[in-house]
Motif scaffolding. Structure first.
Motif, PDB file in Angstrom:
ATOM      1  N   GLN B 129      12.077  -2.943   6.263  1.00 37.94           N
ATOM      2  CA  GLN B 129      11.182  -3.134   5.078  1.00 37.94           C
ATOM      3  C   GLN B 129      11.479  -4.705   4.493  1.00 37.94           C
ATOM      4  OE1 GLN B 129       8.546  -1.341   5.069  1.00 37.94           O
ATOM      5  NE2 GLN B 129       9.208   0.528   5.911  1.00 37.94           N
ATOM      6  N   ASN B 132       8.953  -7.296   5.069  1.00 38.35           N
ATOM      7  CA  ASN B 132       7.680  -7.138   4.814  1.00 38.35           C
ATOM      8  C   ASN B 132       7.328  -8.054   3.489  1.00 38.35           C
ATOM      9  OD1 ASN B 132       7.679  -5.095   6.586  1.00 38.35           O
ATOM     10  ND2 ASN B 132       7.449  -3.328   5.235  1.00 38.35           N
ATOM     11  N   THR B 153       3.157  -3.480   0.170  1.00 41.00           N
ATOM     12  CA  THR B 153       3.433  -4.572   1.057  1.00 41.00           C
ATOM     13  C   THR B 153       2.352  -4.763   2.375  1.00 41.00           C
ATOM     14  OG1 THR B 153       4.536  -3.212   2.874  1.00 41.00           O
ATOM     15  CG2 THR B 153       5.912  -4.128   0.955  1.00 41.00           C
ATOM     16  N   THR B 155       2.571  -4.265   5.284  1.00 42.81           N
ATOM     17  CA  THR B 155       2.534  -3.177   6.164  1.00 42.81           C
ATOM     18  C   THR B 155       2.163  -1.730   5.609  1.00 42.81           C
ATOM     19  OG1 THR B 155       4.778  -2.656   5.579  1.00 42.81           O
ATOM     20  CG2 THR B 155       4.495  -4.096   7.564  1.00 42.81           C
ATOM     21  N   TYR B 341       1.386  -2.034  12.503  1.00 39.53           N
ATOM     22  CA  TYR B 341       1.742  -3.375  11.751  1.00 39.53           C
ATOM     23  C   TYR B 341       0.876  -4.622  12.104  1.00 39.53           C
ATOM     24  CZ  TYR B 341       5.711  -1.408   9.414  1.00 39.53           C
ATOM     25  OH  TYR B 341       6.696  -0.430   8.926  1.00 39.53           O
TER      26      TYR B 341
END
Lengths: 347, 347
Positions: B129, B132, B153, B155, B341
DNA sequence: GTTAGCACTCTGTTAACACGAGTGCTAAAT
DNA sequence: ATTTAGCACTCGTGTTAACAGAGTGCTAAC
C-alpha cells in the motif's frame, strides 16, 4: 447449610486447586496455617462437602477437586474482592496513556493488556456500530465505471466499499445522488440504511435522476454494512499454557470454537444489563468450553450502547483477580469510549 | 553422482515419509511396486544415501527419514509437477466467482481457501500500500475540535484517522487546507506523504493559512500511514494437526513466532524476483521454524508491484501439490489484482 | 552385483511390584 | 458430642524386566 468450618475448608480447597491444578488432599490441607484441625477432621468435612456436591474425587483415593457447583458457590459466596496490584493498575492505565482517537485502537489494546495480565484469552466487543448514525456519505471516482463509496458515522467510524456502475451514468448524476443521499440519510442508523434506501429513496430518486434504477442497484450493496461487530482477541494462544489443555485434542476443540467467531459472539454479548457475569463450565452450553469459564463484563457507553469485555480461562480460573481486573478496566473503558463517542454526538 | 536406482529409492522414501510421517525401512520399501529389488539391496543403497547425507536414522536401528539436504534435492530434482485435482481447481476458482471489488476481501479469501486445501497455514501479502498514490484527501468534522481525515488512494484503498485540532482553527481554515493538500499532494505515494507535508507544504501553508503550525501539527500524524502491510492468514491452527507438533512445546514456539507478525513479514517478502521459492527447515533461519518449510510464490501486479502467497507447513510437506496450488493461485491472483488495480490507475 | 540369513539394536508394550498419597472407618481421647 | 490417632485399603505413578516387532549391518552364498 454449610458450617463456618466447611466454608473455610471449601475456600481453601478451591484456592489451592486454582493455584496448583492438583487435587488437594486432607493431609496437605491440615498442614496449612488457616486450618487448625487434624487431617481426620478435614477428611470428615470433605466427605460431607463431597456429598453435597461441592467437590469431587478424580478416582477413589485421590484428593478432591472443586466441582462446577463448588466453583459456582465459591464465586457467589466466598469471593473476597481482592485488591489489585499496583502493577496491574498501572498496566491498565497505560492503555489510556496516549491520546487515542480510534475506538478500534483502544479496544485492541485493552484486549492485549488483559490477556497479558491474566494469561488467559481475552475477548473485547466494542460498541455496536450498527446503531451509529450516518454523518456523511461520499463518493470518490476511481476510474471509468468504478468508484469508492465512503460512509462516515457520527462516531468517526469509516466504512468504504468499492463499486462499479454502468458507463452511461454521468459524473453529475452521481454527484446529485450523493447530495440527495446526504440530505435524506444523514442521521440514519447504519442498520436502517439499506431499508431506507429502497423504501424512501427509491421514490425520490425516480423523480430527480435519470437512470435511477442503475444508480440504486449500484448503491444497494454498498449500504449493506456487516451484520455484527468485530470481536477483538488477546492471547488466543494463552490456553496452551494451561495444564487442562496439555491434551492437544482438547486444545484443538477449543481453538476451533474460538475461530468460529459467530458462536462466540452470542456468548459474549449477554442480553441482560450491566455488570459482571460468570459462566462456569457447562453453563456455557458449548461442548468445547466445558473445561472453561467465561467472565463477561458489560459496561455502558454514553450513547446508550453497551460494550463487553470477556475473559476465557479454565474453570480453574483466578476468579477474584479476573473480576477485579474486569471491573476496573470496564469502568475505564466506559469512561474513555463515552468520552470519545459522547463528544462526537453533539450535533 | 546418484545412480538411477538411488534416485528412485530416495524419491520413494521421501514420498512415503511425506504420506506417513513414519521412518521408512528397507523391507516395506522392497514390497512396493516401484521397487523390484530385495530389502537387502535396498539396505545397501540406503546406506549409501545416508552416507551422502540425503537421509538419516532417528536411532541406530530405525528406518530412514529424509534430511534437509534430502528434501532440498527432492525439491530441486525429483519433483514431478503434479496435476491438480479438478476439485482443487474449482475451489480456487470459487475465490473469484463473485465480483469482488476489494483487495482485502480477495486476499482474505485466498488465504482461507489455500489453508483449507492444504491443511497447512497460509499467509498472503497483498500489494504494497505504501506505493499507492493519493487520489483524494477529505476531512469530515465530527464535533467541535475533532474530525476524521480520509485518504483515498488510486487503488481504492481508504485510510482514515481521527484527529483533534485546537478550537481556534476555523472551519474555513480547514477547508482551505484540504483544498491545498489535494492540489499539491494528489498523486503522491503514501510513503512520501509525511515528508512532503513537512518539506513542501510547510512553506506553502505559511503563506496561505493562519495558524498554519497548528494545522500542520494536526495533520502530521494523520499522514503517517503504517509502515508495512497487513498479512492475511488462513488456518493458523492447522499446524496442530501435524504430528511433528504433537509436542505442545514445539507448537507453542511456532505459534508465538506466527503471532509476532513482524518477523514473518521479512520471511514472506523475498527481495528477489517473481516465482516460487522453497525454504526448508533451518534455511528459514528461525529456531521456531526448524521443523517447517515455507513455500513462497511472488507474483507481479500490473502496477509494477508484487504480491506474495506463502504456505507454512512441516518440512514433511506435500511439496509437489503445494507448489502446483501456489502456481495456479498466484497466476489467478496476479490477473485479478492487476485488473483491479490496473483499471483504477488510468487517470 | 544381488540376495538370503543371522546377530544385534532400538522402540513400545505389558506385567509385576513397590511406593506414596489419599481415603474411610473405628476406637480412643477430649 | 467432637475430635483425633491409627490402620487397612485403594489407586495412580514410576521402575524394572521381559518380550515382540521392525529395522539395520554384515557375511556368505548365489
Amino acid at each position: 447449610m454449610l458450617t463456618d468450618r466447611q466454608l473455610l475448608i471449601l475456600q481453601v480447597i478451591i484456592d489451592d486447586f486454582i493455584r496448583s491444578a492438583q487435587p488437594v488432599g486432607s493431609r496437605s490441607l491440615s498442614k496449612k496455617n488457616e486450618i487448625q484441625f487434624s487431617s481426620a477432621t478435614v477428611r470428615n468435612e470433605m466427605s460431607d462437602l463431597e456429598e453435597m456436591g461441592f467437590i469431587e474425587k478424580t478416582h477413589t483415593s485421590s484428593g478432591r477437586v472443586p466441582s462446577e457447583k463448588g466453583y459456582r458457590f465459591y464465586v457467589d459466596h466466598l469471593l473476597s474482592p481482592q485488591a489489585l496490584q499496583q502493577q496491574d493498575i498501572s498496566q491498565i492505565h497505560s492503555i489510556f496513556a496516549e491520546r487515542i482517537f480510534e475506538m478500534e485502537n483502544i479496544v485492541q489494546r485493552s484486549a492485549k493488556i488483559l490477556s497479558e495480565l491474566t494469561n488467559y484469552t481475552s475477548i473485547v466487543l466494542g460498541p455496536n456500530q450498527q446503531e451509529n448514525r450516518v454523518k456523511q456519505i461520499q463518493v470518490v471516482p476511481l476510474s471509468e465505471g468504478t468508484a469508492i463509496a465512503i460512509i462516515v458515522t457520527d462516531t468517526g467510524h469509516v466504512e468504504s466499499r468499492r463499486f462499479s456502475f454502468p458507463k452511461d451514468l454521468k459524473a453529475e448524476d452521481i454527484e446529485q445522488m450523493v447530495r440527495l443521499l446526504n440530505d435524506r440519510l444523514a442521521g440514519t442508523p447504519l442498520m436502517e440504511l439499506h431499508d431506507r434506501l429502497y423504501k424512501e429513496m427509491a421514490i425520490l430518486l425516480k423523480r430527480h435522476i435519470a437512470n435511477y434504477d442503475l444508480m440504486l442497484q449500484a448503491f444497494a450493496e454498498i449500504m449493506n454494512v456487516p451484520v455484527h461487530d468485530k470481536l477483538f482477541f488477546g492471547g488466543k494462544m494463552n490456553m496452551m499454557n494451561q495444564p487442562e489443555f496439555s491434551d492437544i485434542e482438547k486444545l484443538r476443540l477449543l481453538m476451533d470454537m474460538i475461530e468460529r467467531e459467530d458462536n462466540l459472539y452470542n456468548l459474549i454479548r449477554p442480553a441482560e444489563g450491566i455488570g459482571i457475569q460468570v459462566k462456569i463450565g457447562k453453563e456455557n452450553e458449548n461442548a468445547a468450553m466445558e473445561n472453561c469459564s467465561l467472565i463477561t463484563a458489560t459496561f455502558p457507553i454514553a450513547s446508550g450502547q453497551k460494550g463487553s469485555l470477556a475473559i476465557l480461562g479454565p474453570t480453574r480460573m483466578e476468579y477474584s483477580r479476573v473480576i477485579s481486573l474486569l471491573n476496573m478496566l470496564s469502568g475505564d473503558l466506559s469512561k474513555a469510549l463515552s468520552n470519545l463517542y459522547g463528544k462526537s454526538q453533539e450535533r
